[in-house]
Enzyme design. Sequence first.
Site, PDB file in Angstrom:
ATOM      1  N   ASP A 205      -6.067   0.764  33.391  1.00 30.48           N
ATOM      2  CA  ASP A 205      -5.659  -0.348  32.614  1.00 30.48           C
ATOM      3  C   ASP A 205      -4.530  -1.179  33.453  1.00 30.48           C
ATOM      4  O   ASP A 205      -4.223  -0.689  34.618  1.00 30.48           O
ATOM      5  CB  ASP A 205      -4.543   0.367  31.385  1.00 30.48           C
ATOM      6  CG  ASP A 205      -5.258   0.925  30.552  1.00 30.48           C
ATOM      7  OD1 ASP A 205      -6.303   1.252  30.590  1.00 30.48           O
ATOM      8  OD2 ASP A 205      -4.544   1.345  29.363  1.00 30.48           O
TER       9      ASP A 205
ATOM     10  N   HIS B  50      -7.215  -5.611  27.304  1.00 28.86           N
ATOM     11  CA  HIS B  50      -5.993  -5.097  27.300  1.00 28.86           C
ATOM     12  C   HIS B  50      -4.754  -6.112  27.257  1.00 28.86           C
ATOM     13  O   HIS B  50      -3.574  -5.863  27.660  1.00 28.86           O
ATOM     14  CB  HIS B  50      -5.885  -4.187  28.385  1.00 28.86           C
ATOM     15  CG  HIS B  50      -4.521  -3.178  28.417  1.00 28.86           C
ATOM     16  ND1 HIS B  50      -4.187  -2.493  27.111  1.00 28.86           N
ATOM     17  CD2 HIS B  50      -3.528  -2.947  29.191  1.00 28.86           C
ATOM     18  CE1 HIS B  50      -2.886  -1.843  27.542  1.00 28.86           C
ATOM     19  NE2 HIS B  50      -2.570  -1.981  28.782  1.00 28.86           N
TER      20      HIS B  50
ATOM     21  N   HIS C 169       0.453  -8.694  28.073  1.00 31.93           N
ATOM     22  CA  HIS C 169       1.012  -7.064  28.129  1.00 31.93           C
ATOM     23  C   HIS C 169       2.433  -7.040  28.144  1.00 31.93           C
ATOM     24  O   HIS C 169       3.029  -6.704  28.726  1.00 31.93           O
ATOM     25  CB  HIS C 169       0.700  -6.665  29.506  1.00 31.93           C
ATOM     26  CG  HIS C 169       0.550  -5.023  29.503  1.00 31.93           C
ATOM     27  ND1 HIS C 169       1.587  -4.341  30.192  1.00 31.93           N
ATOM     28  CD2 HIS C 169      -0.348  -3.940  29.101  1.00 31.93           C
ATOM     29  CE1 HIS C 169       1.300  -3.094  30.148  1.00 31.93           C
ATOM     30  NE2 HIS C 169       0.242  -2.936  29.671  1.00 31.93           N
TER      31      HIS C 169
ATOM     32  N   HIS D 278      -3.736   3.598  36.046  1.00 39.36           N
ATOM     33  CA  HIS D 278      -3.398   2.237  36.194  1.00 39.36           C
ATOM     34  C   HIS D 278      -3.778   1.920  37.572  1.00 39.36           C
ATOM     35  O   HIS D 278      -3.303   2.315  38.766  1.00 39.36           O
ATOM     36  CB  HIS D 278      -2.007   2.096  36.097  1.00 39.36           C
ATOM     37  CG  HIS D 278      -1.565   2.565  34.757  1.00 39.36           C
ATOM     38  ND1 HIS D 278      -1.126   3.624  34.125  1.00 39.36           N
ATOM     39  CD2 HIS D 278      -1.467   1.554  33.496  1.00 39.36           C
ATOM     40  CE1 HIS D 278      -0.890   3.558  32.906  1.00 39.36           C
ATOM     41  NE2 HIS D 278      -1.125   2.336  32.289  1.00 39.36           N
TER      42      HIS D 278
HETATM   43 ZN   LIG Z   1      -1.090  -1.232  29.733  1.00 40.70          ZN
END
Ligand SMILES: [Zn+2]
Length: 211
Positions: free
Chosen positions: A9, A60, A64, A161
Amino acid sequence: MFDLTLSFDNGPTPEVTPHVLDALARRDVTSTFFVIGEKLVQHRALAERAHAEGHWIGNHTWSHSRPFGLMDADAAISEFDRTQQAIGSLMHRHRLFRPYGQGGNLDKRLLSRAAVEHLAREKATIVVWSALPHDWQDPDGWVERALDQIAVQPWSLMVLHDLPTGAMRHLDRFLGLVADRGGRVRQDFPPDCLPMIDGRLTQPLERYLAD
Ligand SMILES: [Zn+2]
């Protein structure tokens, strides 16, 4: 024996994503990259490479910045739509969307009723997670935590990540340890992590919805 699905992510990140792709290729592993729209438009070539190498690309959010459950409806819808547009032809056919959990929280902050209605209209697939080793907070210690988490469930969907924390320096070693322990890495998602598939709910969403 256990199964493991990997997701990365918050990228793409020029200093990190190529290294992650190299490590995955060495181990013959494919995964999903849930990209942030405003990073994608700056570093699209990285997502194109991931897509060309068999990885799936998902949405995503654009910025964010806040979970959809804490955002007004129009802002959340725009975060989703702008990112879909930016991903364009790289988008997986199931229109994969991973909500932002603000530190990985799977709770009522995650989504709002208006956001879910929009995701249903757009025939999105919501992809949550079942293993979160906190690689961003513990760049060296996450490997042990990850191994512990995946050992106690038959099939985990893990969030890592591709961010410049240093954590991904351990990705190759982690994949080696998974293989040593009889883990099978696969690309598809465990059904319990897909509360919506192609716009259809597969489980009650109440626990993820702001009141
Ligand atoms: Zn995230």
